[in-house]
Design a protein around this motif. Structure first.
Motif, mmCIF file in Angstrom:
data_model
loop_
_atom_site.group_PDB
_atom_site.id
_atom_site.type_symbol
_atom_site.label_atom_id
_atom_site.label_comp_id
_atom_site.label_asym_id
_atom_site.label_seq_id
_atom_site.Cartn_x
_atom_site.Cartn_y
_atom_site.Cartn_z
ATOM 1 N N UNK A 103 -7.985 -11.839 6.576
ATOM 2 C CA UNK A 103 -7.566 -11.770 5.185
ATOM 3 C C UNK A 103 -6.292 -10.971 5.099
ATOM 4 N N UNK A 104 -5.640 -11.016 3.955
ATOM 5 C CA UNK A 104 -4.393 -10.274 3.740
ATOM 6 C C UNK A 104 -4.670 -9.169 2.734
ATOM 7 N N UNK A 105 -5.034 -8.006 3.252
ATOM 8 C CA UNK A 105 -5.475 -6.918 2.390
ATOM 9 C C UNK A 105 -5.114 -5.582 3.016
ATOM 10 N N UNK A 106 -4.783 -4.640 2.159
ATOM 11 C CA UNK A 106 -4.599 -3.241 2.559
ATOM 12 C C UNK A 106 -5.232 -2.381 1.480
ATOM 13 N N UNK A 107 -5.170 -1.073 1.655
ATOM 14 C CA UNK A 107 -5.833 -0.210 0.681
ATOM 15 C C UNK A 107 -5.246 1.189 0.708
ATOM 16 N N UNK A 108 -5.462 1.897 -0.390
ATOM 17 C CA UNK A 108 -5.226 3.333 -0.446
ATOM 18 C C UNK A 108 -6.577 4.028 -0.494
ATOM 19 N N UNK A 109 -6.706 5.103 0.264
ATOM 20 C CA UNK A 109 -7.842 6.010 0.139
ATOM 21 C C UNK A 109 -7.306 7.296 -0.466
ATOM 22 N N UNK A 110 -7.975 7.781 -1.506
ATOM 23 C CA UNK A 110 -7.382 8.795 -2.373
ATOM 24 C C UNK A 110 -8.307 10.004 -2.475
ATOM 25 N N UNK A 111 -7.714 11.193 -2.334
ATOM 26 C CA UNK A 111 -8.472 12.444 -2.445
ATOM 27 C C UNK A 111 -8.869 12.684 -3.898
ATOM 28 N N UNK A 112 -10.014 13.321 -4.077
ATOM 29 C CA UNK A 112 -10.516 13.586 -5.415
ATOM 30 C C UNK A 112 -9.543 14.427 -6.241
ATOM 31 N N UNK A 113 -8.768 15.316 -5.598
ATOM 32 C CA UNK A 113 -7.805 16.130 -6.341
ATOM 33 C C UNK A 113 -6.774 15.258 -7.062
ATOM 34 N N UNK A 114 -6.378 14.158 -6.425
ATOM 35 C CA UNK A 114 -5.415 13.254 -7.062
ATOM 36 C C UNK A 114 -6.070 12.543 -8.247
ATOM 37 N N UNK A 115 -7.314 12.122 -8.072
ATOM 38 C CA UNK A 115 -8.041 11.482 -9.177
ATOM 39 C C UNK A 115 -8.220 12.465 -10.330
ATOM 40 N N UNK A 116 -8.527 13.710 -10.015
ATOM 41 C CA UNK A 116 -8.673 14.733 -11.049
ATOM 42 C C UNK A 116 -7.378 14.923 -11.819
ATOM 43 N N UNK A 172 0.829 -1.205 0.000
ATOM 44 C CA UNK A 172 0.000 0.000 0.000
ATOM 45 C C UNK A 172 0.863 1.255 0.000
ATOM 46 N N UNK A 173 1.881 1.287 0.843
ATOM 47 C CA UNK A 173 2.730 2.480 0.903
ATOM 48 C C UNK A 173 3.544 2.624 -0.377
ATOM 49 N N UNK A 174 4.030 1.506 -0.913
ATOM 50 C CA UNK A 174 4.754 1.555 -2.179
ATOM 51 C C UNK A 174 3.851 2.094 -3.289
ATOM 52 N N UNK A 175 2.611 1.622 -3.327
ATOM 53 C CA UNK A 175 1.665 2.106 -4.331
ATOM 54 C C UNK A 175 1.358 3.585 -4.126
ATOM 55 N N UNK A 176 1.299 4.027 -2.878
ATOM 56 C CA UNK A 176 1.061 5.449 -2.603
ATOM 57 C C UNK A 176 2.190 6.307 -3.153
ATOM 58 N N UNK A 177 3.437 5.839 -3.014
ATOM 59 C CA UNK A 177 4.579 6.579 -3.561
ATOM 60 C C UNK A 177 4.479 6.679 -5.076
#
Length: 456
Positions: A288-301, A112-117
């Motif tokens: 389960x073996x799961x994590x996630x990113x929660x992402x602000x709309x500005x990043x999606x934009x 998750x942190x790697x994906x965030x970077x």
């Protein structure tokens, strides 16, 4: 060699030790207790590494997994969607009050942190194709994961040292918000926050403000420093520096998030909203073996302004069994009001810990929030000098807790003083813990500490 001249084989399982392990074998778990192979029942006062947030053997979660197992176990996430993944993403976005707008479901916290970077870097490139924003700023005394990218980002020195030559050089570190060790004599909380904000500003200037991609921070530090809550106003001040220079702020809540600190998201304590948030351990609570990113709309934009696609994909993203486990766990947390229970029981736990340990001659600090607490040990309370590392205090405490008659699982760690030395253990019981169970945790932990220090 064995007694009849035959070599005794090492375990086939390779976790960390290259030698035959002597770790006890767990044969079952129920509620807040492990049952070991020898019949011993051990109180799980740390949820492993703050993972098992609703305890063990929850029939409702087990049934949800079995039901999903009979429907669908896997379909490639790049080719197909599955309903549980859509439901979980929607649930997580709603849990932020819509302040974050998308959820990306991955595997471990490190992933998750790697994906965030990666997402932060891509965001800047989508907004400006000639972006030079390749630098990350993180903090000393944090742990962000065990992949090469997250190792560079973190500062857990024993895990990092061997691989230093292979790590990226685009990460620099500033001071943590750690008042026990770094608040100066006579310094107020406000002036301390101002000093840390200036340090971050100075690092932006040293690197070149237009080269900084993101600042990454654990809103409440976990393993490496031991449950250090931020000084009021700190997170907001850090975000203001990032906003001034158009860098993103990433919150790593893999360990401290999802109710652990008394709010569902740790940033809710002061309503400081990140651009990207990583969550993990408490998401499926060990089911389960799961994590996630929660992402602000500005990043999606920003992505929509460019390619519209995140250049990241893994085979087991959105895995139906992991997703359904996480969804059922989070529904249980919500329906049983376990976040409020964590806050109330956390206040009670903190009071008991301070009463039991603060006057101990070798306890330097008792700190935490919610159900996320740490006891730090020192050789001298007045100077805060750490224990002699040759004594292996943290390890001895953990091993004593697992002995018959003590029967409590303590999450031990070292390095809280300077990254290398300093002994502490964490207590992070399940979110549904009761007052009676907290009484038992503190009683057993106290007996362990008394026993080990009597020997020393």
């Amino acid at each position: 060699m064995g007694s009849i001249g035959l070599e005794v084989p090492d375990d086939s399982l390779f976790y960390q030790s290259a030698y035959k392990t002597t770790a006890p074998i767990v044969v079952s778990a129920s509620g807040h207790y492990f049952t070991l192979e020898n019949g011993q029942r051990v109180l799980d006062s740390s949820c492993g590494a703050a993972v098992s947030g609703i305890g063990h053997g929850n029939a409702r979660v087990n049934d949800a997994i079995i039901s999903q197992l009979n429907k669908l176990t896997y379909a490639h996430p790049g080719y197909f969607q599955n309903l549980p993944a859509l439901e979980l993403a929607d649930f997580l976005v709603k849990s932020t009050g819509g302040k974050l707008s998308r959820a990306c479901l991955v595997g471990s916290g490190s992933e998750a942190v790697e994906a965030a970077m990666k997402l932060a870097m891509q965001y800047h490139l989508e907004v400006s194709s000639d972006s030079a924003r390749v630098n990350f700023i993180a903090r000393r005394g944090s742990w962000h994961g065990c992949t090469l990218g997250t190792l560079a980002l973190g500062d857990f020195k024993p895990r990092k040292q061997l691989f230093q030559s292979a790590l990226s050089t685009n990460v620099s570190h500033v001071s943590p918000c750690h008042p026990y060790r770094e608040l100066r004599e006579g310094e107020t909380s406000e002036s301390y926050v101002a000093r840390l904000a200036q340090e971050l500003e100075d690092e932006f200037q040293r690197l070149g403000p237009d080269t900084v991609c993101a600042f990454v921070v654990e809103p409440m530090v976990g393993t490496a420093l031991g449950c250090v809550p931020p000084v009021p106003g700190y997170l907001r001040a850090m975000k203001e520096v990032c906003q001034r220079h158009k860098a993103l702020i990433i919150f790593d809540e893999v360990m401290c998030g999802l109710g652990r600190t008394g709010t569902l998201h740790t940033w809710e304590e002061e309503d400081v909203i990140p651009d990207i948030q990583a969550i993990g351990k408490g998401l499926a609570a060990g089911y389960g073996t799961i994590s996630a990113l929660l992402i602000h709309e500005n990043v999606i934009t920003g992505l929509k302004a460019g390619s519209g696609s995140f250049q990241h994909g893994q085979t087991y993203q959105c895995h139906p069994l992991n997703v359904v486990a996480a969804l059922e766990v989070q529904r249980i947390v919500q329906e049983n009001d376990l976040v409020n229970n964590a806050r109330a029981m956390g206040d009670y736990l903190g009071r008991l810990l301070k009463k039991r340990f603060e006057n101990h001659p070798n306890v330097g600090d008792v700190r935490g929030r919610g159900l996320f607490w740490c006891i730090e040990f020192v050789a001298d309370k007045s100077t805060k000098a750490p224990m002699n590392p040759k004594l292996n205090v943290a390890k001895r405490l953990r091993l004593r807790g697992l002995e018959k008659g003590y029967d409590v699982c303590l999450f031990s760690a070292t390095g809280c003083a300077d990254g290398w030395i300093g002994d502490h253990f964490l207590l992070a019981p399940a979110l549904d813990v009761s007052r009676c169970e907290i009484d038992e945790i503190v009683y057993r932990a106290g007996r362990v500490v008394d026993s080990v220090f009597a020997e020393l």
